[in-house]
Scaffold this motif. Sequence first.
Motif, PDB file in Angstrom:
ATOM      1  N   ALA A 138      -4.543   3.384 -11.754  1.00 31.23           N
ATOM      2  CA  ALA A 138      -5.201   4.263 -12.258  1.00 31.23           C
ATOM      3  C   ALA A 138      -6.301   5.177 -11.356  1.00 31.23           C
ATOM      4  N   GLY A 139      -6.080   6.293 -11.441  1.00 32.15           N
ATOM      5  CA  GLY A 139      -6.897   7.135 -10.522  1.00 32.15           C
ATOM      6  C   GLY A 139      -6.166   7.373  -9.092  1.00 32.15           C
ATOM      7  N   GLY A 140      -4.959   6.864  -8.958  1.00 30.64           N
ATOM      8  CA  GLY A 140      -4.545   7.070  -7.597  1.00 30.64           C
ATOM      9  C   GLY A 140      -4.493   8.241  -7.094  1.00 30.64           C
ATOM     10  N   GLY A 141      -4.648   8.408  -5.949  1.00 30.39           N
ATOM     11  CA  GLY A 141      -4.537   9.530  -4.981  1.00 30.39           C
ATOM     12  C   GLY A 141      -3.779   9.257  -3.837  1.00 30.39           C
ATOM     13  N   ARG A 142      -4.072   9.777  -2.951  1.00 29.55           N
ATOM     14  CA  ARG A 142      -3.336   9.748  -1.470  1.00 29.55           C
ATOM     15  C   ARG A 142      -3.138   8.395  -1.074  1.00 29.55           C
ATOM     16  N   ASP A 143      -4.213   7.646  -0.844  1.00 26.34           N
ATOM     17  CA  ASP A 143      -4.315   6.305  -0.485  1.00 26.34           C
ATOM     18  C   ASP A 143      -3.443   5.359  -1.164  1.00 26.34           C
ATOM     19  N   ALA A 144      -3.699   5.654  -2.569  1.00 25.80           N
ATOM     20  CA  ALA A 144      -2.867   4.863  -3.640  1.00 25.80           C
ATOM     21  C   ALA A 144      -1.560   4.937  -3.473  1.00 25.80           C
ATOM     22  N   PHE A 145      -0.877   6.289  -3.228  1.00 23.00           N
ATOM     23  CA  PHE A 145       0.538   6.396  -3.115  1.00 23.00           C
ATOM     24  C   PHE A 145       1.077   5.878  -1.687  1.00 23.00           C
ATOM     25  N   PHE A 146       0.363   6.017  -0.688  1.00 22.17           N
ATOM     26  CA  PHE A 146       1.000   5.324   0.424  1.00 22.17           C
ATOM     27  C   PHE A 146       0.876   3.849   0.540  1.00 22.17           C
ATOM     28  N   ASP A 147      -0.180   3.289  -0.336  1.00 23.30           N
ATOM     29  CA  ASP A 147      -0.029   1.829  -0.606  1.00 23.30           C
ATOM     30  C   ASP A 147       1.170   1.534  -1.456  1.00 23.30           C
ATOM     31  N   ALA A 148       1.445   2.390  -2.473  1.00 25.74           N
ATOM     32  CA  ALA A 148       2.394   1.942  -3.344  1.00 25.74           C
ATOM     33  C   ALA A 148       3.796   2.174  -2.706  1.00 25.74           C
ATOM     34  N   VAL A 149       3.938   3.019  -1.602  1.00 25.63           N
ATOM     35  CA  VAL A 149       5.127   3.076  -0.924  1.00 25.63           C
ATOM     36  C   VAL A 149       5.457   2.078  -0.138  1.00 25.63           C
ATOM     37  N   ARG A 150       4.149   1.827   0.672  1.00 26.84           N
ATOM     38  CA  ARG A 150       4.166   0.466   1.803  1.00 26.84           C
ATOM     39  C   ARG A 150       4.545  -0.808   0.956  1.00 26.84           C
ATOM     40  N   ALA A 151       4.306  -0.863  -0.400  1.00 23.94           N
ATOM     41  CA  ALA A 151       4.352  -2.159  -0.983  1.00 23.94           C
ATOM     42  C   ALA A 151       5.859  -2.221  -1.798  1.00 23.94           C
ATOM     43  N   ALA A 152       6.293  -0.961  -1.994  1.00 14.75           N
ATOM     44  CA  ALA A 152       7.650  -1.014  -2.613  1.00 14.75           C
ATOM     45  C   ALA A 152       8.786  -0.720  -1.883  1.00 14.75           C
ATOM     46  N   LEU A 153       8.855   0.029  -0.743  1.00 17.04           N
ATOM     47  CA  LEU A 153       9.959   0.646  -0.136  1.00 17.04           C
ATOM     48  C   LEU A 153      10.128   0.073   1.256  1.00 17.04           C
ATOM     49  N   PRO A 154      11.460  -0.157   1.586  1.00 21.29           N
ATOM     50  CA  PRO A 154      11.550  -0.499   3.108  1.00 21.29           C
ATOM     51  C   PRO A 154      11.246   0.570   4.069  1.00 21.29           C
ATOM     52  N   LEU A 155      10.374   0.462   4.925  1.00 26.04           N
ATOM     53  CA  LEU A 155       9.886   1.048   5.888  1.00 26.04           C
ATOM     54  C   LEU A 155      10.289   1.058   7.404  1.00 26.04           C
ATOM     55  N   ASP A 156      10.553   2.174   8.067  1.00 25.96           N
ATOM     56  CA  ASP A 156      11.166   1.941   9.525  1.00 25.96           C
ATOM     57  C   ASP A 156      10.758   3.050  10.333  1.00 25.96           C
ATOM     58  N   PRO A 157       9.847   3.321  11.027  1.00 27.76           N
ATOM     59  CA  PRO A 157       8.986   2.415  11.508  1.00 27.76           C
ATOM     60  C   PRO A 157       7.924   1.875  10.353  1.00 27.76           C
ATOM     61  N   PRO A 158       7.338   0.617  10.742  1.00 29.91           N
ATOM     62  CA  PRO A 158       6.103   0.412   9.738  1.00 29.91           C
ATOM     63  C   PRO A 158       5.153   1.547   9.615  1.00 29.91           C
ATOM     64  N   LEU A 159       4.570   1.717   8.493  1.00 25.36           N
ATOM     65  CA  LEU A 159       3.560   2.753   8.407  1.00 25.36           C
ATOM     66  C   LEU A 159       2.199   2.035   8.427  1.00 25.36           C
ATOM     67  N   VAL A 160       1.468   2.578   9.598  1.00 23.21           N
ATOM     68  CA  VAL A 160       0.164   1.746   9.821  1.00 23.21           C
ATOM     69  C   VAL A 160      -1.123   2.577   9.270  1.00 23.21           C
ATOM     70  N   SER A 161      -0.927   3.771   8.863  1.00 28.44           N
ATOM     71  CA  SER A 161      -2.229   4.608   8.306  1.00 28.44           C
ATOM     72  C   SER A 161      -1.722   5.612   6.989  1.00 28.44           C
ATOM     73  N   ASN A 162      -2.716   5.942   6.521  1.00 29.44           N
ATOM     74  CA  ASN A 162      -2.436   6.964   5.525  1.00 29.44           C
ATOM     75  C   ASN A 162      -2.874   8.416   5.910  1.00 29.44           C
ATOM     76  N   ASN A 163      -2.801   8.685   7.041  1.00 29.57           N
ATOM     77  CA  ASN A 163      -3.095  10.005   7.660  1.00 29.57           C
ATOM     78  C   ASN A 163      -2.258  11.037   7.815  1.00 29.57           C
ATOM     79  N   SER A 164      -0.649  10.724   7.531  1.00 27.39           N
ATOM     80  CA  SER A 164       0.210  11.794   7.957  1.00 27.39           C
ATOM     81  C   SER A 164       1.472  11.789   6.886  1.00 27.39           C
ATOM     82  N   TRP A 165       1.293  12.655   6.079  1.00 28.30           N
ATOM     83  CA  TRP A 165       2.527  12.769   5.184  1.00 28.30           C
ATOM     84  C   TRP A 165       3.861  12.699   5.867  1.00 28.30           C
ATOM     85  N   ASP A 166       3.976  13.340   7.147  1.00 24.95           N
ATOM     86  CA  ASP A 166       5.249  13.570   7.931  1.00 24.95           C
ATOM     87  C   ASP A 166       5.533  12.312   8.444  1.00 24.95           C
ATOM     88  N   ALA A 167       4.501  11.332   8.694  1.00 29.92           N
ATOM     89  CA  ALA A 167       4.906   9.919   9.250  1.00 29.92           C
ATOM     90  C   ALA A 167       5.275   9.089   8.094  1.00 29.92           C
TER      91      ALA A 167
END
Length: 127
Positions: A27-56
């Motif tokens: 509920a009320g999700g914005g950028r940070d919530a989306f980054f956190d959701a991706v981090r929790a659900a998808l395989p990432l390489d390299p690991p995502l360490v911040s919510n600062n860059s959509w390109d990253a």
Amino acid sequence: MAASEIEAATAAARAQNMRVYLLSTGAGGGRDAFFDAVRAALPLDPPLVSNNSWDALADSMFGGLVLLDVGQVLVVWTDAAEMIVTAPEDADTAVSVLVQTATDLAEPKYTQGRPLSVTVLLATDQS
């Protein structure tokens, strides 16, 4: 898509042995919530360490998904409607990142000849 259509599509994908990933921004999700959701659900390489860059984020999603030993992936954003209403600019950017990543993964020239079919579904109705 309505929640019932998402459920049917998810079940059909699993029946076809597709890898299924569910994103939930809450509920009320914005950028940070989306980054956190991706981090929790998808395989990432390299690991995502911040919510600062959509390109990253896009690079990390591409890197994690391209390593999968599967031909098809379904990514379902289960509560996209919430973010579309509460943070429309972030939602637009998030959708663009998902679409571009899926498009890039389908290209043999970007995947060393091993394209990956990625389908992205957005739940836009909670019924």
